[in-house]
Scaffold this active site. Structure first.
Site, PDB file in Angstrom:
ATOM      1  N   HIS A 116      -3.255   4.317  -2.627  1.00  0.00           N
ATOM      2  CA  HIS A 116      -4.286   3.455  -2.024  1.00  0.00           C
ATOM      3  C   HIS A 116      -4.988   4.199  -0.884  1.00  0.00           C
ATOM      4  O   HIS A 116      -6.220   4.116  -0.739  1.00  0.00           O
ATOM      5  CB  HIS A 116      -3.660   2.177  -1.454  1.00  0.00           C
ATOM      6  CG  HIS A 116      -3.051   1.281  -2.482  1.00  0.00           C
ATOM      7  ND1 HIS A 116      -1.704   1.035  -2.539  1.00  0.00           N
ATOM      8  CD2 HIS A 116      -3.613   0.557  -3.483  1.00  0.00           C
ATOM      9  CE1 HIS A 116      -1.456   0.199  -3.541  1.00  0.00           C
ATOM     10  NE2 HIS A 116      -2.581  -0.109  -4.121  1.00  0.00           N
ATOM     11  N   SER A 144       3.053   4.114  -7.226  1.00  0.00           N
ATOM     12  CA  SER A 144       2.833   2.748  -7.710  1.00  0.00           C
ATOM     13  C   SER A 144       3.594   1.795  -6.808  1.00  0.00           C
ATOM     14  O   SER A 144       4.704   2.117  -6.358  1.00  0.00           O
ATOM     15  CB  SER A 144       3.355   2.608  -9.147  1.00  0.00           C
ATOM     16  OG  SER A 144       3.513   1.240  -9.483  1.00  0.00           O
ATOM     17  N   SER A 145       3.013   0.628  -6.571  1.00  0.00           N
ATOM     18  CA  SER A 145       3.713  -0.369  -5.750  1.00  0.00           C
ATOM     19  C   SER A 145       5.028  -0.762  -6.399  1.00  0.00           C
ATOM     20  O   SER A 145       5.973  -1.165  -5.733  1.00  0.00           O
ATOM     21  CB  SER A 145       2.839  -1.606  -5.568  1.00  0.00           C
ATOM     22  OG  SER A 145       1.610  -1.221  -5.001  1.00  0.00           O
ATOM     23  N   LYS A 198      -4.597   5.983 -12.352  1.00  0.00           N
ATOM     24  CA  LYS A 198      -3.338   5.553 -12.988  1.00  0.00           C
ATOM     25  C   LYS A 198      -3.582   4.327 -13.874  1.00  0.00           C
ATOM     26  O   LYS A 198      -3.028   4.209 -14.935  1.00  0.00           O
ATOM     27  CB  LYS A 198      -2.270   5.238 -11.939  1.00  0.00           C
ATOM     28  CG  LYS A 198      -0.931   4.908 -12.606  1.00  0.00           C
ATOM     29  CD  LYS A 198       0.158   4.652 -11.617  1.00  0.00           C
ATOM     30  CE  LYS A 198       0.022   3.312 -10.936  1.00  0.00           C
ATOM     31  NZ  LYS A 198       0.263   2.169 -11.851  1.00  0.00           N
ATOM     32  N   LEU A 225       0.823  -1.205   0.000  1.00  0.00           N
ATOM     33  CA  LEU A 225       0.000   0.000   0.000  1.00  0.00           C
ATOM     34  C   LEU A 225       0.862   1.262   0.000  1.00  0.00           C
ATOM     35  O   LEU A 225       1.917   1.321   0.622  1.00  0.00           O
ATOM     36  CB  LEU A 225      -0.912   0.007   1.233  1.00  0.00           C
ATOM     37  CG  LEU A 225      -1.884  -1.175   1.335  1.00  0.00           C
ATOM     38  CD1 LEU A 225      -2.713  -1.075   2.618  1.00  0.00           C
ATOM     39  CD2 LEU A 225      -2.801  -1.253   0.114  1.00  0.00           C
TER      40      LEU A 225
END
Ligand code: PAF
Length: 287
Positions: A37, A185-186, A149, A33
């Protein structure tokens, strides 16, 4: 925060929530996260009484050779972050819970999934549409929240929900960015410091698109050419696509003069694949 690994107890909890007349907002995630998120959780909180989050790294949306096995996973950190945001319930099922032996039903949205990400990641949106259908059936939320995104993902899911008469509403929430414009972004954790600096090329390209259309450039191919040159000038970047498309159909546009256009990018920075997008519109129109 209540946590669930199995579908049945989650359903029992949610039945109780609905019997109290409360609305349910749902944010499906694959964990790792970040602020993007958290923005989805906060938006869900403003619109719904109860916020449910899922964390499930869905194997069926990764292609062979993609990063399913190395995808960042840190459940304890995620649980802490979700609980700090006052998420009410967190569902983190196993692969066996979601795909028991004998599983064989798939959901496809073929036209919207054929372009952009879908053309480079065959089967990706089939995996996404299938797991999201399952999650929406399990949680039965009033509203489900997705980030801009992954705009194509939002469109695919929104179409699927309408085509299958699912009852929830799909909401899209603006992309959250780092101070230098990089979309959260992860996968950003994969970037080395040098790659992290190079990764701003996506945002720089989106800004250039906005400047060009605002300065009166109306030909999509001219804008695409300039963005491609900007990306190619970044030594650590390998361009996958620069697309100027209609924001509902994702079909290529030729003129930018007529309305809002989606600029969508996929670029590899070293070994990390990043995507980003923005809406652009000619002077006088609002994107
Ligand atoms: O955007 C994601 O994180 C995933 O694609 C989703 C929607 C959780 C489905 O696995």
């Amino acid at each position: 925060m209540r946590t669930f690994q199995q579908i049945l107890p989650l359903r029992t909890y949610l039945r109780g929530v609905r019997e109290e007349g409360k609305t349910v907002g749902f944010v499906p995630t694959m964990g790792a996260l970040h602020e993007g998120h958290l923005a989805l959780f906060r938006r869900a909180r403003t619109e719904c009484d109860v916020v449910v989050v899922s964390i499930f790294v869905n194997p069926t949306q990764f292609g062979p050779g993609e990063d399913f096995h190395t995808y960042p996973r840190d459940l304890n950190r995620d649980l802490q972050l979700a609980s700090n945001e006052e998420v009410d319930a967190l569902f983190h099922p196993s692969v066996e819970e979601m795909y028991p032996a004998g599983f064989q039903t798939w959901v496809e949205v073929p036209e919207l999934a054929a372009t952009l990400e879908g053309s480079l990641r065959p089967g990706h949106f089939r995996g996404v549409a299938t797991v999201v259908t399952k999650l929406l059936n399990i949680v039965q939320p009033d509203v489900a929240f997705f980030g801009q995104k992954d705009y194509q993902q939002f469109l695919v899911i929104d179409r699927m929900v309408r085509d299958l008469n699912l009852t929830c509403r799909i909401a899209v929430v603006p992309t959250v960015r780092e101070a230098d414009g990089l979309a959260m972004s992860s996968r950003n954790v994969y970037l080395s410091p040098e790659e992290r600096r190079a990764a701003t090329v996506l945002f720089r390209a989106l800004r250039r698109a906005e400047e060009l259309v605002q300065s009166g450039v109306a030909r999509a191919d001219e804008v695409a050419r300039q963005l491609e040159a900007l990306i190619d000038a970044e030594p650590l970047a390998t361009r996958e696509y620069v697309a100027l498309v209609h924001p509902e159909t994702l079909q290529p546009v030729h003129s930018l003069a007529t309305g809002v256009t989606l600029v969508a990018l996929a670029v590899r920075i070293g070994r990390t694949r990043l995507i980003d997008n923005a809406f652009i519109a000619p002077p006088g129109a609002t994107a």
